[in-house]
Design a protein around this motif. Structure first.
Motif, mmCIF file in Angstrom:
data_model
loop_
_atom_site.group_PDB
_atom_site.id
_atom_site.type_symbol
_atom_site.label_atom_id
_atom_site.label_comp_id
_atom_site.label_asym_id
_atom_site.label_seq_id
_atom_site.Cartn_x
_atom_site.Cartn_y
_atom_site.Cartn_z
ATOM 1 N N HIS A 180 -7.349 19.568 30.430
ATOM 2 C CA HIS A 180 -6.223 19.990 31.153
ATOM 3 C C HIS A 180 -5.917 18.015 30.708
ATOM 4 O O HIS A 180 -6.497 16.883 30.341
ATOM 5 N N GLU A 238 1.319 18.375 37.484
ATOM 6 C CA GLU A 238 1.710 19.490 38.364
ATOM 7 C C GLU A 238 0.904 20.226 39.626
ATOM 8 O O GLU A 238 1.179 20.854 40.297
ATOM 9 N N THR A 239 -0.684 20.139 39.496
ATOM 10 C CA THR A 239 -2.056 20.630 40.474
ATOM 11 C C THR A 239 -1.450 19.667 41.576
ATOM 12 O O THR A 239 -1.315 20.300 42.768
ATOM 13 N N ASN A 286 3.306 30.564 28.723
ATOM 14 C CA ASN A 286 4.008 29.736 29.080
ATOM 15 C C ASN A 286 5.442 29.327 29.584
ATOM 16 O O ASN A 286 6.001 28.729 30.156
ATOM 17 N N ASN A 329 -0.509 15.387 32.288
ATOM 18 C CA ASN A 329 0.845 16.858 33.291
ATOM 19 C C ASN A 329 0.368 17.509 34.190
ATOM 20 O O ASN A 329 0.761 18.208 34.890
ATOM 21 N N ASP A 330 -1.108 18.186 33.593
ATOM 22 C CA ASP A 330 -1.009 19.407 34.330
ATOM 23 C C ASP A 330 -2.396 18.720 35.689
ATOM 24 O O ASP A 330 -1.891 19.100 36.863
ATOM 25 N N ARG A 385 3.001 27.507 38.797
ATOM 26 C CA ARG A 385 3.075 26.404 37.384
ATOM 27 C C ARG A 385 3.643 25.906 36.037
ATOM 28 O O ARG A 385 4.466 24.883 36.638
ATOM 29 N N ARG A 434 1.072 15.299 27.737
ATOM 30 C CA ARG A 434 0.966 15.739 26.856
ATOM 31 C C ARG A 434 1.932 15.259 25.852
ATOM 32 O O ARG A 434 1.708 15.801 24.672
ATOM 33 N N ASP A 467 -3.537 20.998 23.040
ATOM 34 C CA ASP A 467 -4.037 20.985 24.218
ATOM 35 C C ASP A 467 -5.852 21.056 23.704
ATOM 36 O O ASP A 467 -6.549 20.110 23.097
ATOM 37 N N ARG A 482 6.042 23.045 35.416
ATOM 38 C CA ARG A 482 6.703 22.948 34.017
ATOM 39 C C ARG A 482 7.738 22.308 33.629
ATOM 40 O O ARG A 482 7.878 21.271 32.605
#
Length: 442
Positions: free
Chosen positions: A124, A131-132, A183, A127-128, A190, A163, A30, A194
């Motif tokens: 960010h 997820e949030t 990750n 996808n972030d 998270r 992403r 990213d 993910r």
């Protein structure tokens, strides 16, 4: 990716002001794509800032080397910073994630201020946001906002880019990037969303799930902002759903954010307003909501001030907590160049005198009223509960001779007393102890 990022930058006026951009650069796909894109687009001067969190040993060191070399190749200024995230998390009693985020943004802001850069760009993506949104629902926050495209000087040009497109951008441009193995595990909520649940939900219910959740966040955030403006312009909290927005506004103003604030916290504060004065509700991150005579306040929790100093006859006594000197006795020395508060007192009644904060059973005699417990005196005078433990007394056992503010016990004071209670502050820096002093002394 490029088309979407340009549209996002224009839509949210991300670069309307400022003369440079600090880019948070982890070395992952990213941030590599973001830095490369901003370089190619020639958006203002750039500074890439990499933060080594001190958590992953040799892998983290290798990330830093990669980031510095990448920036050298594309001609972008680079800074490496170190942060002891584990220590900060332990001392602050917060999660590793929260500690890392706080320290990163502090470092980014310091770097921007040193160069007088107006923006901090972080990578960010869509996808972030998805997820949030799911995390906010699962944690019971009572609202959905996702991740803001712009917050103060922080911009997120890739916030609308999935992403998969970011990874495709890296492939097209032959960009290498680092993979953070931490990750891959399910140790963080998270990561679990993910790696496991989002793909499963998308496969079984809707392949466009990530995009749909991001759209939900955008709509909810815009409606949120509009309704918050209505609450503010109304000048009062109103009723029904606007009450919750009013409460969230109070918390955000005091705390700086709404992180870890749940629906239950908001409801508890609303109930607090209906209760008796003095009631309190604990909020996350050391904050407190309290009812002060029908008015709700959100404050940082402070430990009550407590101290006690002996005040022998004929001796100067310094009380550091309030930056004051005290003397009790006959014929005090002359004080040159300072303002003193002088109270005539009856020394023959003094047996155990202290300068101290409140204790259970404290009382004071007021002429024409009689003896009152200090607790009842405070209630009568509507002194908020959180301020009562900060009031300073000169007391003889449980009898308060004088309380900070100038209220005296008539039994101990008289115009023709055989002694003097003297209080003063030497010249110099002002004390941080913020109280009302009688005659600017006590």
């Amino acid at each position: 990716m490029e088309k979407t990022a340009r549209k996002t930058i224009k839509k949210y006026e991300m670069l309307a002001a400022g003369n440079g951009i600090v880019v948070g650069f982890s070395g992952g796909a990213d941030s590599v794509a973001l830095l490369h894109f901003l370089t190619n687009e020639q958006y203002l001067p750039l500074l890439a800032v990499h933060v080594n969190h001190g958590l992953r040993g040799a892998d983290a060191d290798a990330d830093a080397v990669f980031c510095e070399e990448f920036c050298r190749k594309i001609g972008v200024d680079f800074e490496l910073h170190h942060a002891d995230v584990a220590k900060f998390a332990k001392e602050g009693k917060v999660s590793i994630e929260a500690a890392g985020r706080k320290l990163r943004y502090e470092i980014f802001n310091e770097a921007a201020q040193k160069r007088d850069f107006g923006h901090i760009a972080v990578a960010h993506n869509q996808n972030d946001v998805a997820e949030t949104v799911l995390l906010q629902i699962l944690r019971g926050t009572g609202r959905v906002r996702g991740i803001a495209p712009v917050r103060e000087n922080i911009i997120r040009p890739l916030i609308d880019v999935p992403r998969s497109e970011i990874e495709g951008y890296c492939v097209r441009h032959g960009l290498e990037y680092r993979h953070d193995a931490s990750n891959d595990g399910d140790g963080f909520a998270r990561n679990k969303l993910r790696n496991k649940y989002l793909p499963q939900l998308a496969a079984e219910f809707n392949p466009n799930l990530v995009e749909n959740l991001a759209q939900l966040a955008e709509v909810s955030r815009e409606e949120d902002e509009y309704l918050e403006e209505l609450v503010g312009s109304a000048g009062e909290r109103g009723r029904s759903p606007l009450q919750r927005r009013w409460v969230r506004g109070l918390i955000r103003e005091a705390k700086g954010d709404l992180e870890n604030i749940t629906f239950d916290h908001v409801e508890a504060v609303l109930e607090l307003e209906k209760g008796a004065t003095g009631r309190e509700v604990a909020l996350p991150d050391g904050f407190l909501a309290r009812n002060v005579y029908g008015r709700v306040e959100i404050v940082k929790r402070k430990l009550p001030l407590q101290f006690s100093y002996e005040l022998p006859l004929g001796q100067d006594v310094y009380v550091a907590e309030i930056d004051r000197w005290f003397y009790l006795g006959e014929n005090p020395p002359k004080r040159v160049g300072i303002t003193t508060y002088n109270l005539p007192v009856k020394l023959d009644m003094m047996t155990d005198v202290k300068v101290r904060t409140r204790m259970a059973g404290d009382k004071i005699y007021i002429g024409g009223v009689g003896t009152k417990k200090i607790k009842n005196y405070f209630i009568d005078k509507k002194i908020p509960r959180h301020e009562r433990d900060a009031v300073v007394f000169v007391a003889n056992k449980s009898d308060v001779i004088i309380m900070q503010g100038g209220v005296c016990d008539d039994k101990y004071t008289c115009d023709d007393g055989d002694g003097l209670l003297q209080i003063w502050r030497e010249l110099g820096e002002e004390s941080d102890y913020d109280l009302q002093f009688c005659g600017d002394v006590f």
